[in-house]
Design a protein around this motif. Structure first.
Motif, short mmCIF file in Angstrom:
data_model
loop_
_atom_site.label_atom_id
_atom_site.label_comp_id
_atom_site.label_asym_id
_atom_site.label_seq_id
_atom_site.Cartn_x
_atom_site.Cartn_y
_atom_site.Cartn_z
N ALA A 194 33.79 51.19 49.88
CA ALA A 194 32.82 51.05 48.78
C ALA A 194 31.93 49.83 49.00
N THR A 195 32.51 48.75 49.52
CA THR A 195 31.73 47.54 49.78
C THR A 195 30.69 47.80 50.87
N LEU A 196 31.08 48.53 51.91
CA LEU A 196 30.14 48.84 52.99
C LEU A 196 28.98 49.70 52.49
N PHE A 238 31.38 38.50 48.99
CA PHE A 238 30.67 37.27 48.64
C PHE A 238 29.19 37.36 49.02
N ALA A 239 28.92 37.91 50.22
CA ALA A 239 27.52 38.07 50.65
C ALA A 239 26.77 39.04 49.73
N LEU A 240 27.47 40.10 49.30
CA LEU A 240 26.85 41.07 48.39
C LEU A 240 26.54 40.42 47.05
N TYR A 241 27.44 39.57 46.58
CA TYR A 241 27.20 38.87 45.32
C TYR A 241 26.00 37.93 45.43
N CYS A 242 25.96 37.17 46.53
CA CYS A 242 24.87 36.19 46.69
C CYS A 242 23.51 36.87 46.86
N SER A 243 23.49 37.99 47.55
CA SER A 243 22.21 38.63 47.86
C SER A 243 21.72 39.56 46.76
N HIS A 244 22.61 40.03 45.90
CA HIS A 244 22.17 41.06 44.94
C HIS A 244 22.53 40.73 43.49
N PHE A 245 23.74 40.20 43.24
CA PHE A 245 24.20 40.04 41.86
C PHE A 245 24.01 38.65 41.30
N LYS A 246 23.93 37.65 42.16
CA LYS A 246 23.91 36.27 41.69
C LYS A 246 22.74 35.99 40.75
N CYS A 261 35.93 42.07 41.01
CA CYS A 261 36.42 41.11 42.02
C CYS A 261 37.60 40.31 41.48
N SER A 262 37.56 39.97 40.19
CA SER A 262 38.67 39.23 39.58
C SER A 262 39.93 40.08 39.54
N ALA A 263 39.77 41.38 39.25
CA ALA A 263 40.92 42.28 39.25
C ALA A 263 41.54 42.38 40.66
N LEU A 264 40.67 42.45 41.66
CA LEU A 264 41.16 42.49 43.04
C LEU A 264 41.90 41.20 43.40
N ALA A 265 41.34 40.07 42.98
CA ALA A 265 41.97 38.79 43.26
C ALA A 265 43.32 38.67 42.58
N LEU A 266 43.41 39.16 41.34
CA LEU A 266 44.67 39.12 40.61
C LEU A 266 45.72 40.00 41.28
N ALA A 267 45.31 41.20 41.70
CA ALA A 267 46.25 42.09 42.40
C ALA A 267 46.72 41.47 43.70
N ALA A 268 45.80 40.83 44.43
CA ALA A 268 46.17 40.17 45.68
C ALA A 268 47.14 39.01 45.42
N ARG A 321 28.27 40.95 35.43
CA ARG A 321 29.61 40.87 34.84
C ARG A 321 30.56 41.95 35.37
N PRO A 322 30.19 43.23 35.48
CA PRO A 322 31.13 44.24 36.02
C PRO A 322 31.57 43.93 37.45
N PHE A 323 30.63 43.42 38.26
CA PHE A 323 30.98 43.09 39.64
C PHE A 323 32.02 41.97 39.67
N LEU A 324 31.80 40.92 38.86
CA LEU A 324 32.75 39.80 38.83
C LEU A 324 34.09 40.23 38.25
N LEU A 325 34.08 41.11 37.26
CA LEU A 325 35.34 41.60 36.70
C LEU A 325 36.13 42.39 37.74
#
Length: 453
Positions: free
Chosen positions: A155-157, A223-231, A245-252, A239-243
Protein backbone atom coordinates in the motif's frame (compact mmCIF):
# COMPACT_ATOMS: atom_id res chain seq x y z
CA UNK A 1 13.83 -1.27 15.86
CA UNK A 2 17.46 -1.98 14.97
CA UNK A 3 18.29 -3.26 18.44
CA UNK A 4 15.28 -5.48 18.91
CA UNK A 5 15.71 -8.31 21.46
CA UNK A 6 14.97 -10.72 18.62
CA UNK A 7 18.53 -10.00 17.47
CA UNK A 8 20.04 -11.16 20.78
CA UNK A 9 21.69 -14.27 19.38
CA UNK A 10 23.01 -12.39 16.35
CA UNK A 11 24.59 -9.69 18.53
CA UNK A 12 26.34 -12.36 20.61
CA UNK A 13 27.61 -14.31 17.59
CA UNK A 14 30.71 -12.65 16.15
CA UNK A 15 30.34 -14.00 12.60
CA UNK A 16 27.03 -12.14 12.26
CA UNK A 17 28.94 -8.89 11.86
CA UNK A 18 29.50 -9.80 8.23
CA UNK A 19 25.78 -10.09 7.44
CA UNK A 20 25.06 -6.69 8.98
CA UNK A 21 27.55 -5.14 6.56
CA UNK A 22 25.55 -5.34 3.27
CA UNK A 23 22.60 -3.44 4.73
CA UNK A 24 24.88 -0.76 6.10
CA UNK A 25 26.55 -0.54 2.69
CA UNK A 26 23.14 0.00 1.05
CA UNK A 27 22.51 2.93 3.40
CA UNK A 28 25.95 4.33 2.58
CA UNK A 29 25.26 4.00 -1.16
CA UNK A 30 21.97 5.88 -0.77
CA UNK A 31 23.78 8.71 1.03
CA UNK A 32 26.52 8.83 -1.61
CA UNK A 33 24.13 8.83 -4.55
CA UNK A 34 22.02 11.63 -3.10
CA UNK A 35 25.05 13.78 -2.31
CA UNK A 36 26.45 16.56 -4.47
CA UNK A 37 29.84 14.94 -5.12
CA UNK A 38 30.80 14.42 -8.79
CA UNK A 39 29.72 11.31 -10.67
CA UNK A 40 33.27 9.97 -10.97
CA UNK A 41 33.79 10.01 -7.19
CA UNK A 42 30.38 8.46 -6.64
CA UNK A 43 31.35 5.69 -9.01
CA UNK A 44 34.57 5.04 -7.11
CA UNK A 45 32.81 5.00 -3.72
CA UNK A 46 30.09 2.68 -4.99
CA UNK A 47 32.63 0.32 -6.59
CA UNK A 48 34.68 0.06 -3.39
CA UNK A 49 31.60 -0.67 -1.26
CA UNK A 50 30.18 -3.17 -3.76
CA UNK A 51 33.55 -4.94 -4.05
CA UNK A 52 33.85 -5.31 -0.27
CA UNK A 53 30.29 -6.60 0.10
CA UNK A 54 30.68 -9.04 -2.82
CA UNK A 55 33.40 -10.87 -0.90
CA UNK A 56 31.57 -10.57 2.43
CA UNK A 57 28.32 -12.44 1.67
CA UNK A 58 27.21 -14.23 -1.48
CA UNK A 59 24.33 -11.91 -2.42
CA UNK A 60 26.58 -8.88 -1.84
CA UNK A 61 27.16 -8.68 -5.59
CA UNK A 62 23.65 -7.17 -5.79
CA UNK A 63 25.17 -3.90 -4.68
CA UNK A 64 26.86 -3.48 -8.06
CA UNK A 65 23.37 -3.04 -9.50
CA UNK A 66 21.79 -1.25 -6.52
CA UNK A 67 24.68 1.16 -6.16
CA UNK A 68 24.71 2.31 -9.77
CA UNK A 69 25.96 5.93 -9.40
CA UNK A 70 23.56 8.78 -10.10
CA UNK A 71 24.38 12.27 -11.30
CA UNK A 72 24.02 14.98 -8.67
CA UNK A 73 21.18 17.43 -9.13
CA UNK A 74 22.35 20.16 -11.51
CA UNK A 75 25.64 18.41 -12.38
CA UNK A 76 26.81 19.03 -15.94
CA UNK A 77 28.91 16.33 -17.54
CA UNK A 78 29.58 15.36 -21.15
CA UNK A 79 27.97 12.26 -22.62
CA UNK A 80 31.41 10.82 -23.48
CA UNK A 81 32.59 11.18 -19.88
CA UNK A 82 29.40 9.55 -18.62
CA UNK A 83 29.97 6.58 -20.91
CA UNK A 84 33.57 6.23 -19.65
CA UNK A 85 32.52 6.38 -15.98
CA UNK A 86 29.67 3.89 -16.33
CA UNK A 87 31.79 1.66 -18.56
CA UNK A 88 34.59 1.53 -15.97
CA UNK A 89 32.04 0.81 -13.25
CA UNK A 90 30.42 -2.03 -15.17
CA UNK A 91 33.84 -3.45 -16.08
CA UNK A 92 34.81 -3.47 -12.40
CA UNK A 93 31.50 -5.19 -11.57
CA UNK A 94 32.06 -7.88 -14.20
CA UNK A 95 35.63 -8.51 -13.02
CA UNK A 96 34.60 -8.69 -9.36
CA UNK A 97 31.67 -11.05 -9.93
CA UNK A 98 33.71 -13.26 -12.27
CA UNK A 99 36.50 -13.52 -9.71
CA UNK A 100 33.95 -14.57 -7.11
CA UNK A 101 32.35 -17.25 -9.29
CA UNK A 102 35.56 -18.82 -10.65
CA UNK A 103 36.03 -22.14 -8.89
CA UNK A 104 32.89 -21.73 -6.81
CA UNK A 105 31.32 -24.96 -5.57
CA UNK A 106 27.99 -25.14 -3.83
CA UNK A 107 28.40 -26.51 -0.27
CA UNK A 108 27.32 -30.14 -0.15
CA UNK A 109 24.79 -29.53 2.66
CA UNK A 110 23.03 -26.74 0.73
CA UNK A 111 20.00 -27.73 -1.39
CA UNK A 112 19.80 -26.80 -5.05
CA UNK A 113 17.75 -23.82 -6.21
CA UNK A 114 14.02 -24.64 -6.04
CA UNK A 115 14.82 -28.07 -4.59
CA UNK A 116 11.78 -30.34 -4.63
CA UNK A 117 9.82 -28.06 -7.03
CA UNK A 118 8.00 -26.33 -4.15
CA UNK A 119 5.53 -24.28 -6.17
CA UNK A 120 4.53 -20.64 -5.89
CA UNK A 121 2.42 -21.05 -2.73
CA UNK A 122 5.23 -22.63 -0.76
CA UNK A 123 7.66 -19.94 -1.91
CA UNK A 124 5.15 -17.27 -0.89
CA UNK A 125 4.77 -18.94 2.51
CA UNK A 126 8.56 -18.90 2.95
CA UNK A 127 8.76 -15.20 2.04
CA UNK A 128 5.97 -14.23 4.45
CA UNK A 129 7.66 -16.11 7.31
CA UNK A 130 11.01 -14.58 6.36
CA UNK A 131 9.54 -11.07 6.71
CA UNK A 132 7.59 -11.87 9.88
CA UNK A 133 10.54 -13.54 11.60
CA UNK A 134 11.78 -10.17 12.86
CA UNK A 135 8.89 -9.98 15.32
CA UNK A 136 8.60 -13.72 15.95
CA UNK A 137 7.70 -14.40 19.58
CA UNK A 138 5.28 -16.30 21.76
CA UNK A 139 2.93 -13.28 21.50
CA UNK A 140 3.08 -12.78 17.73
CA UNK A 141 2.51 -15.21 14.89
CA UNK A 142 5.30 -14.62 12.31
CA UNK A 143 3.04 -15.53 9.39
CA UNK A 144 0.40 -12.96 10.36
CA UNK A 145 3.07 -10.35 11.10
CA UNK A 146 4.75 -10.97 7.74
CA UNK A 147 1.45 -10.87 5.84
CA UNK A 148 0.47 -7.59 7.49
CA UNK A 149 3.90 -6.04 6.87
CA UNK A 150 3.91 -7.01 3.19
CA UNK A 151 0.39 -5.60 2.78
CA UNK A 152 1.39 -2.30 4.38
CA UNK A 153 4.51 -2.05 2.21
CA UNK A 154 2.47 -2.74 -0.95
CA UNK A 155 0.00 0.00 0.00
CA UNK A 156 2.88 2.36 0.79
CA UNK A 157 4.49 1.69 -2.60
CA UNK A 158 1.19 2.53 -4.31
CA UNK A 159 1.15 5.83 -2.41
CA UNK A 160 4.77 6.51 -3.36
CA UNK A 161 4.05 5.82 -7.04
CA UNK A 162 1.06 8.17 -6.92
CA UNK A 163 3.11 10.92 -5.23
CA UNK A 164 5.98 10.63 -7.73
CA UNK A 165 3.58 10.71 -10.65
CA UNK A 166 1.79 13.77 -9.28
CA UNK A 167 4.79 15.81 -8.10
CA UNK A 168 7.64 14.27 -10.13
CA UNK A 169 9.99 14.26 -7.11
CA UNK A 170 11.58 10.82 -6.70
CA UNK A 171 14.70 11.67 -4.69
CA UNK A 172 12.92 11.83 -1.29
CA UNK A 173 11.85 8.20 -1.84
CA UNK A 174 15.17 6.97 -3.21
CA UNK A 175 16.68 5.67 0.11
CA UNK A 176 13.51 3.80 1.07
CA UNK A 177 13.09 2.33 -2.41
CA UNK A 178 16.75 1.27 -2.52
CA UNK A 179 16.46 -0.50 0.84
CA UNK A 180 13.18 -2.11 -0.21
CA UNK A 181 14.69 -3.36 -3.47
CA UNK A 182 17.70 -4.75 -1.59
CA UNK A 183 15.61 -6.62 0.96
CA UNK A 184 13.08 -7.94 -1.57
CA UNK A 185 15.75 -9.33 -3.89
CA UNK A 186 17.61 -10.79 -0.90
CA UNK A 187 14.42 -12.46 0.33
CA UNK A 188 13.75 -13.87 -3.15
CA UNK A 189 17.26 -15.30 -3.51
CA UNK A 190 17.09 -16.78 -0.01
CA UNK A 191 13.73 -18.41 -0.73
CA UNK A 192 14.91 -19.89 -4.01
CA UNK A 193 18.07 -21.27 -2.47
CA UNK A 194 16.80 -22.44 0.93
CA UNK A 195 13.26 -23.64 0.25
CA UNK A 196 14.70 -27.16 0.13
CA UNK A 197 15.19 -26.98 3.91
CA UNK A 198 11.44 -26.35 4.39
CA UNK A 199 9.46 -23.16 5.01
CA UNK A 200 10.22 -23.12 8.76
CA UNK A 201 13.86 -22.47 7.92
CA UNK A 202 12.79 -18.91 7.07
CA UNK A 203 12.56 -18.28 10.84
CA UNK A 204 16.28 -18.90 11.35
CA UNK A 205 17.73 -16.16 13.55
CA UNK A 206 20.48 -15.20 11.07
CA UNK A 207 17.89 -14.01 8.51
CA UNK A 208 16.56 -11.45 10.98
CA UNK A 209 19.63 -9.38 10.19
CA UNK A 210 18.22 -8.98 6.67
CA UNK A 211 14.49 -8.86 7.45
CA UNK A 212 15.22 -5.86 9.70
CA UNK A 213 15.79 -3.82 6.54
CA UNK A 214 12.26 -4.62 5.34
CA UNK A 215 10.92 -2.58 8.25
CA UNK A 216 13.56 0.12 7.82
CA UNK A 217 12.44 0.49 4.18
CA UNK A 218 8.81 0.71 5.28
CA UNK A 219 9.65 3.31 7.90
CA UNK A 220 11.73 5.38 5.45
CA UNK A 221 9.01 5.32 2.77
CA UNK A 222 6.22 6.25 5.20
CA UNK A 223 8.25 9.15 6.53
CA UNK A 224 9.13 10.36 3.02
CA UNK A 225 5.47 10.07 2.00
CA UNK A 226 4.43 12.12 5.03
CA UNK A 227 7.01 14.84 4.35
CA UNK A 228 6.26 15.10 0.64
CA UNK A 229 2.47 14.88 0.70
CA UNK A 230 0.81 15.02 4.14
CA UNK A 231 2.99 17.35 6.19
CA UNK A 232 1.72 20.58 4.63
CA UNK A 233 -1.77 19.37 3.77
CA UNK A 234 -4.94 19.99 5.77
CA UNK A 235 -5.44 18.32 9.13
CA UNK A 236 -8.39 16.38 7.69
CA UNK A 237 -6.01 14.59 5.31
CA UNK A 238 -3.03 14.44 7.67
CA UNK A 239 -4.87 13.04 10.70
CA UNK A 240 -5.93 9.63 9.18
CA UNK A 241 -2.38 9.04 7.92
CA UNK A 242 -0.88 9.78 11.35
CA UNK A 243 -3.50 7.63 13.08
CA UNK A 244 -2.70 4.72 10.79
CA UNK A 245 1.04 5.13 11.40
CA UNK A 246 0.43 5.34 15.16
CA UNK A 247 -1.56 2.10 15.05
CA UNK A 248 1.30 0.42 13.18
CA UNK A 249 3.81 1.74 15.71
CA UNK A 250 1.69 0.48 18.61
CA UNK A 251 1.36 -2.98 17.04
CA UNK A 252 5.12 -3.08 16.44
CA UNK A 253 5.75 -2.06 20.07
CA UNK A 254 3.51 -4.84 21.40
CA UNK A 255 5.32 -7.34 19.17
CA UNK A 256 8.63 -5.89 20.38
CA UNK A 257 7.58 -6.52 24.00
CA UNK A 258 6.91 -10.14 23.09
CA UNK A 259 10.41 -10.37 21.63
CA UNK A 260 11.78 -8.79 24.82
CA UNK A 261 10.04 -11.32 27.05
CA UNK A 262 11.25 -14.22 24.95
CA UNK A 263 14.69 -12.61 24.79
CA UNK A 264 15.02 -12.78 28.58
CA UNK A 265 14.43 -16.54 28.48
CA UNK A 266 16.74 -16.90 25.51
CA UNK A 267 19.44 -14.93 27.31
CA UNK A 268 19.36 -17.40 30.20
CA UNK A 269 19.53 -20.34 27.80
CA UNK A 270 22.48 -18.81 25.94
CA UNK A 271 24.25 -18.07 29.23
CA UNK A 272 23.77 -21.67 30.36
CA UNK A 273 25.12 -22.88 27.04
CA UNK A 274 28.08 -20.51 26.96
CA UNK A 275 29.19 -20.71 30.59
CA UNK A 276 30.77 -24.18 30.27
CA UNK A 277 32.51 -23.05 27.08
CA UNK A 278 33.89 -19.92 28.76
CA UNK A 279 34.99 -22.00 31.73
CA UNK A 280 36.79 -24.43 29.42
CA UNK A 281 38.57 -21.45 27.84
CA UNK A 282 39.59 -20.03 31.21
CA UNK A 283 41.09 -23.41 32.18
CA UNK A 284 42.75 -24.08 28.83
CA UNK A 285 46.26 -24.04 30.34
CA UNK A 286 45.24 -26.76 32.79
CA UNK A 287 43.08 -28.85 30.43
CA UNK A 288 44.27 -28.08 26.87
CA UNK A 289 42.56 -31.22 25.51
CA UNK A 290 39.13 -30.50 27.01
CA UNK A 291 36.55 -31.80 24.46
CA UNK A 292 34.43 -28.70 25.17
CA UNK A 293 37.04 -26.61 23.36
CA UNK A 294 35.99 -28.22 20.06
CA UNK A 295 32.68 -26.39 20.39
CA UNK A 296 34.64 -23.13 20.40
CA UNK A 297 37.15 -23.98 17.69
CA UNK A 298 37.41 -27.14 15.54
CA UNK A 299 41.18 -27.47 16.05
CA UNK A 300 41.74 -27.25 19.83
CA UNK A 301 45.43 -28.14 19.48
CA UNK A 302 45.97 -24.80 17.71
CA UNK A 303 43.57 -22.92 19.98
CA UNK A 304 45.86 -22.76 23.04
CA UNK A 305 48.71 -20.79 21.37
CA UNK A 306 46.21 -18.41 19.81
CA UNK A 307 44.53 -17.84 23.15
CA UNK A 308 47.91 -17.11 24.78
CA UNK A 309 48.70 -14.56 22.07
CA UNK A 310 45.31 -12.82 22.42
CA UNK A 311 45.68 -12.80 26.19
CA UNK A 312 49.24 -11.46 26.15
CA UNK A 313 48.21 -8.70 23.73
CA UNK A 314 45.38 -7.65 26.04
CA UNK A 315 42.67 -8.52 23.52
CA UNK A 316 41.07 -11.45 25.33
CA UNK A 317 40.24 -10.25 28.84
CA UNK A 318 39.07 -13.47 30.46
CA UNK A 319 39.79 -14.31 34.12
CA UNK A 320 42.23 -17.09 33.30
CA UNK A 321 43.18 -19.44 36.14
CA UNK A 322 46.08 -18.04 38.20
CA UNK A 323 49.37 -19.88 37.68
CA UNK A 324 49.63 -20.95 41.34
CA UNK A 325 46.14 -22.45 41.33
CA UNK A 326 46.75 -24.09 37.95
CA UNK A 327 49.87 -25.78 39.31
CA UNK A 328 48.08 -27.01 42.44
CA UNK A 329 45.08 -28.46 40.62
CA UNK A 330 47.32 -30.67 38.48
CA UNK A 331 48.02 -32.76 41.58
CA UNK A 332 45.78 -35.61 42.69
CA UNK A 333 43.23 -34.54 45.34
CA UNK A 334 43.67 -36.32 48.69
CA UNK A 335 40.47 -36.18 50.80
CA UNK A 336 41.06 -34.97 54.37
CA UNK A 337 39.61 -37.23 57.07
CA UNK A 338 37.07 -35.53 59.30
CA UNK A 339 36.87 -32.41 57.13
CA UNK A 340 34.55 -33.16 54.23
CA UNK A 341 34.27 -30.28 51.74
CA UNK A 342 31.90 -32.24 49.58
CA UNK A 343 31.23 -35.59 48.01
CA UNK A 344 31.53 -37.12 44.56
CA UNK A 345 28.30 -39.10 44.76
CA UNK A 346 27.71 -40.41 41.24
CA UNK A 347 30.30 -41.39 38.66
CA UNK A 348 29.30 -43.90 35.98
CA UNK A 349 29.71 -44.60 32.28
CA UNK A 350 26.27 -44.28 30.67
CA UNK A 351 24.79 -46.11 27.69
CA UNK A 352 26.30 -43.53 25.30
CA UNK A 353 29.78 -44.19 26.78
CA UNK A 354 29.89 -40.72 28.34
CA UNK A 355 31.02 -40.10 31.91
CA UNK A 356 28.15 -38.96 34.14
CA UNK A 357 29.24 -37.18 37.31
CA UNK A 358 27.23 -35.64 40.17
CA UNK A 359 27.82 -34.61 43.77
CA UNK A 360 27.73 -31.86 46.38
CA UNK A 361 30.32 -29.36 47.58
CA UNK A 362 30.62 -26.15 49.61
CA UNK A 363 33.43 -23.72 50.36
CA UNK A 364 34.19 -24.00 54.11
CA UNK A 365 35.19 -20.37 54.68
CA UNK A 366 32.39 -18.56 52.83
CA UNK A 367 29.66 -21.23 52.95
CA UNK A 368 29.12 -20.55 49.27
CA UNK A 369 29.02 -22.80 46.22
CA UNK A 370 32.46 -23.39 44.69
CA UNK A 371 33.15 -21.39 41.55
CA UNK A 372 33.55 -24.68 39.73
CA UNK A 373 34.52 -28.34 40.16
CA UNK A 374 37.58 -29.79 38.45
CA UNK A 375 37.12 -33.46 37.58
CA UNK A 376 40.28 -35.51 37.10
CA UNK A 377 41.32 -39.09 36.42
CA UNK A 378 44.15 -41.18 37.87
CA UNK A 379 45.48 -43.80 35.45
CA UNK A 380 46.83 -47.25 36.30
CA UNK A 381 50.34 -45.78 36.75
CA UNK A 382 49.15 -43.33 39.39
CA UNK A 383 49.40 -40.25 37.16
CA UNK A 384 46.65 -37.69 37.72
CA UNK A 385 45.15 -35.66 34.86
CA UNK A 386 42.41 -32.96 35.03
CA UNK A 387 39.82 -33.75 32.35
CA UNK A 388 36.81 -31.41 32.74
CA UNK A 389 35.15 -28.48 34.56
CA UNK A 390 31.65 -28.57 36.05
CA UNK A 391 29.46 -25.76 37.39
CA UNK A 392 27.60 -25.77 40.72
CA UNK A 393 24.11 -24.67 41.75
CA UNK A 394 22.11 -24.27 44.92
CA UNK A 395 19.57 -27.02 45.71
CA UNK A 396 15.93 -25.94 45.58
CA UNK A 397 14.56 -24.81 48.91
CA UNK A 398 17.87 -23.33 50.03
CA UNK A 399 18.51 -26.18 52.44
CA UNK A 400 16.20 -24.83 55.18
CA UNK A 401 14.46 -28.14 55.76
CA UNK A 402 17.28 -30.44 54.75
CA UNK A 403 20.23 -31.95 56.52
CA UNK A 404 23.52 -30.04 56.22
CA UNK A 405 24.99 -32.56 53.79
CA UNK A 406 21.90 -32.37 51.55
CA UNK A 407 21.87 -28.56 51.64
CA UNK A 408 25.30 -28.29 50.01
CA UNK A 409 25.36 -26.91 46.46
CA UNK A 410 24.98 -29.47 43.72
CA UNK A 411 27.17 -30.13 40.73
CA UNK A 412 26.82 -32.55 37.88
CA UNK A 413 27.04 -33.11 34.18
CA UNK A 414 27.91 -35.39 31.31
CA UNK A 415 31.55 -35.44 30.29
CA UNK A 416 32.87 -36.41 26.86
CA UNK A 417 35.38 -39.23 27.51
CA UNK A 418 37.66 -38.25 24.60
CA UNK A 419 40.48 -37.09 26.88
CA UNK A 420 40.23 -39.84 29.52
CA UNK A 421 43.45 -41.83 30.09
CA UNK A 422 43.41 -45.39 28.68
CA UNK A 423 42.93 -48.47 30.86
CA UNK A 424 41.59 -48.55 34.41
CA UNK A 425 41.03 -45.13 35.95
CA UNK A 426 39.98 -43.54 39.21
CA UNK A 427 37.87 -40.36 39.14
CA UNK A 428 38.55 -37.66 41.75
CA UNK A 429 37.55 -33.99 42.07
CA UNK A 430 38.58 -30.58 43.43
CA UNK A 431 36.24 -27.79 44.60
CA UNK A 432 37.66 -24.44 43.43
CA UNK A 433 37.53 -21.05 45.12
CA UNK A 434 38.84 -18.62 42.51
CA UNK A 435 38.40 -15.57 44.72
CA UNK A 436 40.87 -16.76 47.35
CA UNK A 437 42.75 -19.02 44.92
CA UNK A 438 42.16 -22.11 47.05
CA UNK A 439 41.08 -25.63 46.23
CA UNK A 440 39.50 -28.33 48.36
CA UNK A 441 39.57 -32.11 47.75
CA UNK A 442 36.22 -33.88 47.56
CA UNK A 443 35.55 -37.27 49.08
CA UNK A 444 34.15 -40.20 47.15
CA UNK A 445 36.73 -41.21 44.51
CA UNK A 446 35.35 -43.76 42.04
CA UNK A 447 37.18 -46.61 40.32
CA UNK A 448 36.16 -47.31 36.70
CA UNK A 449 37.68 -50.43 35.08
CA UNK A 450 38.58 -50.32 31.42
CA UNK A 451 35.99 -52.99 30.55
CA UNK A 452 33.15 -50.65 31.60
CA UNK A 453 34.20 -48.04 29.05
Amino acid sequence: LCFSPVQLENFLWGVQLEVFFPGLAVLALAAVNLSSIPLARKSLCAAVLAFLVTFTVAHGMLLWLLGLPLRARGETISRRRQILIYGAYLLAAAASITAYLVGYQRPAHHPEFLAGHPGILKLAHYLVLWVGSYFNSSLANPFLIGLAAITVLAATLVGVAWSVRKHGAWRPFYPGLLIALYVCVTAGITALGRIGFGVEQALDSRYRTYSLFFYLALLALLFALYCSHFKDSSSARRRPFLLACSALALAAFVAWLGCFRDGLHQQKAIAQRNLPLMRALEWIEVIPDNPKLRELFPLPETLAPRIRLLRDCGILLLPFVPARLAEAVRKEPQPINGQPFGQLETCVIDADHNLRVAGRAELPERKQPPDCIVIGAVDSNGAYKPISILETRRPRGGGKTKAASEARPLFGGTINPANLPPGDITIAAWAIDLQSEKLYPLAGVTFIPAKNR
